[in-house]
Write a protein that holds these residues in place. Structure first.
Motif, PDB file in Angstrom:
ATOM      1  N   VAL A 257       1.653   6.923   9.037  1.00  0.00           N
ATOM      2  CA  VAL A 257       1.330   8.362   8.984  1.00  0.00           C
ATOM      3  C   VAL A 257       2.368   9.119   8.144  1.00  0.00           C
ATOM      4  CG1 VAL A 257      -0.003   8.451  11.130  1.00  0.00           C
ATOM      5  CG2 VAL A 257       2.488   8.747  11.223  1.00  0.00           C
ATOM      6  N   GLU A 258       2.992   8.418   7.173  1.00  0.00           N
ATOM      7  CA  GLU A 258       4.056   9.075   6.407  1.00  0.00           C
ATOM      8  C   GLU A 258       3.536  10.252   5.586  1.00  0.00           C
ATOM      9  OE1 GLU A 258       2.864   6.021   6.129  1.00  0.00           O
ATOM     10  OE2 GLU A 258       3.604   4.983   4.344  1.00  0.00           O
ATOM     11  N   ASP A 259       2.207  10.295   5.314  1.00  0.00           N
ATOM     12  CA  ASP A 259       1.664  11.440   4.567  1.00  0.00           C
ATOM     13  C   ASP A 259       1.374  12.639   5.476  1.00  0.00           C
ATOM     14  OD1 ASP A 259       1.768   9.857   2.361  1.00  0.00           O
ATOM     15  OD2 ASP A 259      -0.362   9.320   2.404  1.00  0.00           O
ATOM     16  N   GLN A 260       1.464  12.426   6.778  1.00  0.00           N
ATOM     17  CA  GLN A 260       1.124  13.511   7.714  1.00  0.00           C
ATOM     18  C   GLN A 260       2.332  14.059   8.469  1.00  0.00           C
ATOM     19  OE1 GLN A 260      -2.193  10.717   9.166  1.00  0.00           O
ATOM     20  NE2 GLN A 260      -2.371  12.539  10.461  1.00  0.00           N
ATOM     21  N   VAL A 261       3.479  13.407   8.320  1.00  0.00           N
ATOM     22  CA  VAL A 261       4.625  13.742   9.168  1.00  0.00           C
ATOM     23  C   VAL A 261       5.851  14.013   8.320  1.00  0.00           C
ATOM     24  CG1 VAL A 261       6.251  12.738  10.830  1.00  0.00           C
ATOM     25  CG2 VAL A 261       3.808  12.418  11.157  1.00  0.00           C
ATOM     26  N   ILE A 262       6.594  15.032   8.702  1.00  0.00           N
ATOM     27  CA  ILE A 262       7.886  15.272   8.051  1.00  0.00           C
ATOM     28  C   ILE A 262       8.870  15.783   9.105  1.00  0.00           C
ATOM     29  CG2 ILE A 262       7.428  17.663   7.307  1.00  0.00           C
ATOM     30  CD1 ILE A 262       8.759  16.646   4.588  1.00  0.00           C
ATOM     31  N   GLY A 263      10.142  15.443   8.939  1.00  0.00           N
ATOM     32  CA  GLY A 263      11.143  15.882   9.903  1.00  0.00           C
ATOM     33  C   GLY A 263      12.067  16.927   9.320  1.00  0.00           C
ATOM     34  N   LEU A 264      12.489  17.867  10.140  1.00  0.00           N
ATOM     35  CA  LEU A 264      13.481  18.866   9.725  1.00  0.00           C
ATOM     36  C   LEU A 264      14.627  18.831  10.722  1.00  0.00           C
ATOM     37  CD1 LEU A 264      11.281  21.997   8.809  1.00  0.00           C
ATOM     38  CD2 LEU A 264      12.386  20.390   7.237  1.00  0.00           C
ATOM     39  N   LYS A 265      15.849  18.771  10.187  1.00  0.00           N
ATOM     40  CA  LYS A 265      17.036  18.699  11.059  1.00  0.00           C
ATOM     41  C   LYS A 265      17.422  20.121  11.467  1.00  0.00           C
ATOM     42  CE  LYS A 265      21.240  15.892  11.408  1.00  0.00           C
ATOM     43  NZ  LYS A 265      22.054  16.791  12.199  1.00  0.00           N
ATOM     44  N   LEU A 266      16.622  20.684  12.310  1.00  0.00           N
ATOM     45  CA  LEU A 266      16.799  22.055  12.790  1.00  0.00           C
ATOM     46  C   LEU A 266      16.404  22.086  14.262  1.00  0.00           C
ATOM     47  CD1 LEU A 266      14.952  23.956   9.904  1.00  0.00           C
ATOM     48  CD2 LEU A 266      17.406  24.087  10.380  1.00  0.00           C
ATOM     49  N   GLY A 267      16.813  23.143  14.938  1.00  0.00           N
ATOM     50  CA  GLY A 267      16.435  23.250  16.347  1.00  0.00           C
ATOM     51  C   GLY A 267      16.015  24.659  16.712  1.00  0.00           C
ATOM     52  N   VAL A 268      15.497  24.789  17.920  1.00  0.00           N
ATOM     53  CA  VAL A 268      15.222  26.120  18.451  1.00  0.00           C
ATOM     54  C   VAL A 268      16.513  26.641  19.084  1.00  0.00           C
ATOM     55  CG1 VAL A 268      12.737  26.075  18.833  1.00  0.00           C
ATOM     56  CG2 VAL A 268      14.223  24.907  20.458  1.00  0.00           C
ATOM     57  N   PRO A 269      16.763  27.958  19.055  1.00  0.00           N
ATOM     58  CA  PRO A 269      15.832  28.992  18.611  1.00  0.00           C
ATOM     59  C   PRO A 269      15.905  29.328  17.116  1.00  0.00           C
ATOM     60  CG  PRO A 269      17.711  30.032  19.681  1.00  0.00           C
ATOM     61  CD  PRO A 269      17.938  28.546  19.768  1.00  0.00           C
ATOM     62  N   GLU A 270      16.829  28.728  16.364  1.00  0.00           N
ATOM     63  CA  GLU A 270      16.943  29.156  14.966  1.00  0.00           C
ATOM     64  C   GLU A 270      16.262  28.158  14.048  1.00  0.00           C
ATOM     65  OE1 GLU A 270      21.133  29.817  14.577  1.00  0.00           O
ATOM     66  OE2 GLU A 270      20.968  31.798  15.494  1.00  0.00           O
ATOM     67  N   THR A 271      14.947  28.244  13.944  1.00  0.00           N
ATOM     68  CA  THR A 271      14.211  27.241  13.158  1.00  0.00           C
ATOM     69  C   THR A 271      14.159  27.593  11.669  1.00  0.00           C
ATOM     70  OG1 THR A 271      12.060  28.325  13.323  1.00  0.00           O
ATOM     71  CG2 THR A 271      12.676  26.851  15.136  1.00  0.00           C
ATOM     72  N   HIS A 272      14.339  28.853  11.332  1.00  0.00           N
ATOM     73  CA  HIS A 272      14.222  29.332   9.950  1.00  0.00           C
ATOM     74  C   HIS A 272      12.814  29.120   9.380  1.00  0.00           C
ATOM     75  CE1 HIS A 272      18.562  29.890   9.990  1.00  0.00           C
ATOM     76  NE2 HIS A 272      18.675  28.653  10.434  1.00  0.00           N
ATOM     77  N   LEU A 273      11.852  28.861  10.214  1.00  0.00           N
ATOM     78  CA  LEU A 273      10.476  28.674   9.748  1.00  0.00           C
ATOM     79  C   LEU A 273       9.778  30.033   9.664  1.00  0.00           C
ATOM     80  CD1 LEU A 273       9.721  25.564  11.968  1.00  0.00           C
ATOM     81  CD2 LEU A 273       9.889  25.558   9.465  1.00  0.00           C
ATOM     82  N   SER A 274       8.745  30.106   8.820  1.00  0.00           N
ATOM     83  CA  SER A 274       8.048  31.385   8.633  1.00  0.00           C
ATOM     84  C   SER A 274       7.242  31.764   9.864  1.00  0.00           C
ATOM     85  CB  SER A 274       7.081  31.287   7.450  1.00  0.00           C
ATOM     86  OG  SER A 274       7.779  30.909   6.307  1.00  0.00           O
ATOM     87  N   ALA A 275       7.117  33.055  10.067  1.00  0.00           N
ATOM     88  CA  ALA A 275       6.307  33.567  11.177  1.00  0.00           C
ATOM     89  C   ALA A 275       4.830  33.240  10.930  1.00  0.00           C
ATOM     90  CB  ALA A 275       6.500  35.074  11.290  1.00  0.00           C
ATOM     91  N   ASN A 276       4.064  33.140  12.017  1.00  0.00           N
ATOM     92  CA  ASN A 276       2.588  33.017  11.961  1.00  0.00           C
ATOM     93  C   ASN A 276       2.126  31.799  11.160  1.00  0.00           C
ATOM     94  OD1 ASN A 276       2.458  35.534  13.312  1.00  0.00           O
ATOM     95  ND2 ASN A 276       2.793  36.568  11.353  1.00  0.00           N
ATOM     96  N   THR A 277       2.801  30.657  11.344  1.00  0.00           N
ATOM     97  CA  THR A 277       2.554  29.488  10.493  1.00  0.00           C
ATOM     98  C   THR A 277       1.746  28.383  11.170  1.00  0.00           C
ATOM     99  OG1 THR A 277       4.604  29.886   9.301  1.00  0.00           O
ATOM    100  CG2 THR A 277       3.727  27.656   9.190  1.00  0.00           C
ATOM    101  N   PHE A 278       2.044  28.082  12.430  1.00  0.00           N
ATOM    102  CA  PHE A 278       1.509  26.849  13.026  1.00  0.00           C
ATOM    103  C   PHE A 278       0.285  27.122  13.910  1.00  0.00           C
ATOM    104  CE2 PHE A 278       5.821  25.890  11.886  1.00  0.00           C
ATOM    105  CZ  PHE A 278       5.697  24.637  11.307  1.00  0.00           C
ATOM    106  N   ASP A 279      -0.653  26.151  13.864  1.00  0.00           N
ATOM    107  CA  ASP A 279      -1.810  26.216  14.762  1.00  0.00           C
ATOM    108  C   ASP A 279      -1.411  25.780  16.171  1.00  0.00           C
ATOM    109  OD1 ASP A 279      -3.703  26.782  12.608  1.00  0.00           O
ATOM    110  OD2 ASP A 279      -3.291  24.722  11.954  1.00  0.00           O
TER     111      ASP A 279
END
Ligand code: SAM
Length: 262
Positions: free
Chosen positions: A98-120
């Motif tokens: 599943v390498e085309d469907q999965v990616i890892g980010l070395k980040l944690g909550v609460p500071e994810t730095h991800l964009s708002a309103n992004t994930f289903d």
């Protein structure tokens, strides 16, 4: 409680619980993940964030069995080999195809730095209670707020956590569970909440509650964990003995399925 749950997807992988528990590090392994996935109503091609992945086999399971595009988030290194968890995730992704469907980010909550309103979907099991145990309720609430922020309106949060039953800790367990802080048994009283406390925290964050409860198989998962987790196996007089002493009198495994209002 009705215990007629079947796990047709995870059954294919669960014949070696030693491997599953070495890769997952919390009660339930892939059975828990399938339980959560069904409750969340995952669908193919949906964008899913998995928070706290250990070696990522649950993330890969979600990608393979439910067809989601998954980001696995974990800030830490594996305690046994010092390799970042997200590297184990990518090794597993190749193994699982599943390498085309999965990616890892070395980040944690609460500071994810991800964009708002992004994930289903956001999925997190046996992780946020550790944040509470180590850093307190306020940071736990900040983690919930971060999940709320990055979910798209209408997006679903599936939270699975070691929890405790309502009522006071049985007298023989109280000295064990209230000795100190941290995320081991002596700090569990500070880590774990009840289903009701957890649903209240989710509601106060702004989520609509879809479903919550103690997983019917929760105690079996704890029992399985105590017999198969590599750290329990090498130290049978530690966590494993305490779990067996508890026997499901105080420990449980709770879940909350909640939606960010559309
Ligand atoms: C007990 S493991 C649970 C793994 C897996 N989800 C499961 O259910 O078995 C907790 C994971 O959360 C990660 N973690 C700890 N603090 C975190 C944080 N602030 N944000 C995201 N992950 C975190 C740890 O590195 C570890 O991989």
């Amino acid at each position: 409680m009705n215990k007629t749950i079947r796990y047709p997807k995870s059954e294919k992988y669960s014949n070696n619980l030693g491997i599953i528990y070495a890769e997952c590090s919390g009660p339930g392994g892939l059975q828990l993940t399938e339980f959560m996935a069904e409750k969340m109503g995952l669908r193919r091609h949906a964008r899913l964030l998995d928070i706290g992945i250990e070696r990522g086999c649950q993330t890969c399971f979600l990608a393979r069995e439910y067809g989601v595009q998954a980001i696995g988030l974990d800030p830490d290194e594996d305690r046994s080999d010092g390799i970042p968890h997200i590297e184990h995730l990518m090794r597993n992704a190749r193994l699982w195809g599943v390498e085309d469907q999965v990616i890892g980010l070395k980040l944690g909550v609460p500071e994810t730095h991800l964009s708002a309103n992004t994930f289903d979907f956001v999925h997190s099991t046996t992780t946020l209670e550790m944040v509470r145990g180590l850093f307190g309720e306020e940071l736990y609430r900040q983690c919930l707020s971060e999940v709320f922020r990055i979910l798209r309106p209408g997006g679903i949060f599936g939270l699975g956590e070691p929890m405790h039953l309502e009522g006071t800790i049985p007298a023989d367990l109280a000295p064990i569970y209230t000795q100190g802080r941290g995320t081991g048994p002596e700090g569990w009283a500070k880590c774990f909440a009840t289903v009701e406390e957890t649903t209240t925290a989710c509601r106060e964050t702004g989520f609509e509650l879809l479903e919550a409860g103690n997983a019917p198989d929760g105690w079996d998962w704890w029992d399985q964990f105590s017999k198969n987790d590599p750290y329990c196996k090498t130290n049978p007089d530690g966590e494993a003995r305490i779990i067996q002493q508890d026997g499901g009198r105080w420990l449980t495994y709770g879940y909350v399925i909640a939606r960010k209002p559309a």
